[in-house]
Motif scaffolding. Structure first.
Motif, PDB file in Angstrom:
ATOM      1  N   GLU A 144      -4.591   4.609   0.351  1.00 51.61           N
ATOM      2  CA  GLU A 144      -4.862   3.247  -0.124  1.00 51.61           C
ATOM      3  C   GLU A 144      -5.259   2.336   1.035  1.00 51.61           C
TER       4      GLU A 144
ATOM      5  N   TYR B 241       0.848  -1.191   0.000  1.00 53.87           N
ATOM      6  CA  TYR B 241       0.000   0.000   0.000  1.00 53.87           C
ATOM      7  C   TYR B 241       0.885   1.242   0.000  1.00 53.87           C
TER       8      TYR B 241
ATOM      9  N   TYR C  72       0.678  -4.067   5.143  1.00 51.45           N
ATOM     10  CA  TYR C  72      -0.408  -3.093   5.099  1.00 51.45           C
ATOM     11  C   TYR C  72       0.032  -1.708   5.578  1.00 51.45           C
TER      12      TYR C  72
END
Length: 306
Positions: free
Chosen positions: A123, A118, A180
């Motif tokens: 995002e 990301y 993430y």
């Protein structure tokens, strides 16, 4: 992915449904079955995206079959005999649940198959919007609450819980090939993937994690009024969920972001503390007022772990 493991069961992520209160005892009896049904759908779809050794193409095809069955429910098909979609169809009809929220979850699961990094926070938050926020909105819908302010608070709580899940599972997600954390923020602090692979917690990592923890805390706090706005058992459940997130953040803070060797976990003492705070929320407010007026000199009214 959403990890549901809230104070009352296993929720937003059994890989990611660890914070989603599954048939929690705090919930009204009439809500426990529909919550189980929603969890079964999310758990099964999450497993398709995450578990086993299927190819990405096979995973995406299986998730598409879930979309096809949602389409069938929308057409009025009952899907008799389907262990997931027959009961899902019944609660969708009984509670007027929007199928779009289930489609959003499937989109997030599909993204887990195709996207592993990301670039920036935008995002990440777009992912949270589809991976976590639908769960909160479905719970509100089951409760018969369509208040836009409550939905906004719920979105904040669910996104915060998703971020918290990402923080406590950095090592686990990395082993699955995913990160993430926002790549631009990692670069700002000189945090690299090799550092995550090695589980190295240095000063730059601690500074990086401090910002991630505080962001999640602010987001959780912004949605926290929902716990008092909802009445009865659903309010109690929501307060437990919020407090569970707070306890995980407290552990991350105390370890200075070392989830590699000290992965946060709710223990008996945490549950006792959470139950007391959830059942008697006014005591927290009174303690805060006392601290603010000089009635607490020890700092015991703050966020220190008990």
């Amino acid at each position: 992915m959403p990890q549901a493991s809230l104070p009352v069961g296993n929720a937003l992520n059994a890989g990611h449904y660890e914070n989603f209160p599954v048939a929690a005892v705090a919930l009204q009896r009439r809500l426990r079955h529909p919550v189980r049904v929603i969890y079964a759908f999310a758990r099964a779809a999450d497993d398709i995206a995450d578990e086993g050794d299927a190819t990405p193409e096979a995973r995406l095809a299986d998730l598409q079959s879930f979309r096809d069955r949602l389409d069938a429910l929308e057409r009025g098909d009952r899907l008799a005999g389907d262990p997931i979609f027959e009961p899902l169809g019944k609660i969708v009809q009984e509670h007027d649940l929007p199928l779009k929220l289930f489609r959003d979850l499937l989109d997030a699961f599909s993204q887990d198959v195709t996207k592993t990094r990301y670039a920036h926070l935008g995002e990440v938050m777009d992912y949270c919007k589809r991976s976590a926020n639908p769960i909160g909105r479905l719970l509100l819908k089951l409760y018969g609450d369509d208040d836009p302010k409550h939905q906004a608070w719920s979105d904040g709580i669910c996104s915060a819980l998703q971020l918290i899940n990402f923080l406590q599972d950095v090592a686990i997600d990395y082993r699955k090939g995913r990160i993430y954390l926002p790549q631009d923020e990692m670069a700002k602090f000189g945090v690299t993937e090799s550092q995550i692979a090695a589980g190295r917690v240095d000063a730059l990592w601690q500074m990086f994690m401090k910002g991630q923890i505080e962001r999640a805390r602010r987001m959780l706090t912004a949605g926290a009024p929902l716990g008092m706005a909802l009445k009865g058992r659903i309010g109690l459940e929501m307060r437990l969920i919020i407090l569970g997130g707070e306890r995980i953040l407290a552990q991350l803070h105390e370890s200075r972001g070392d989830m590699f060797t000290q992965r946060p976990k709710l223990r008996a003492g945490d549950w006792f503390y959470m139950a007391r705070r959830a059942l008697f929320p006014q005591r927290k407010a009174e303690a805060a007022t006392s601290c603010g007026t000089g009635g607490c000199s020890s700092g015991s009214c703050g966020t220190k772990r008990r």
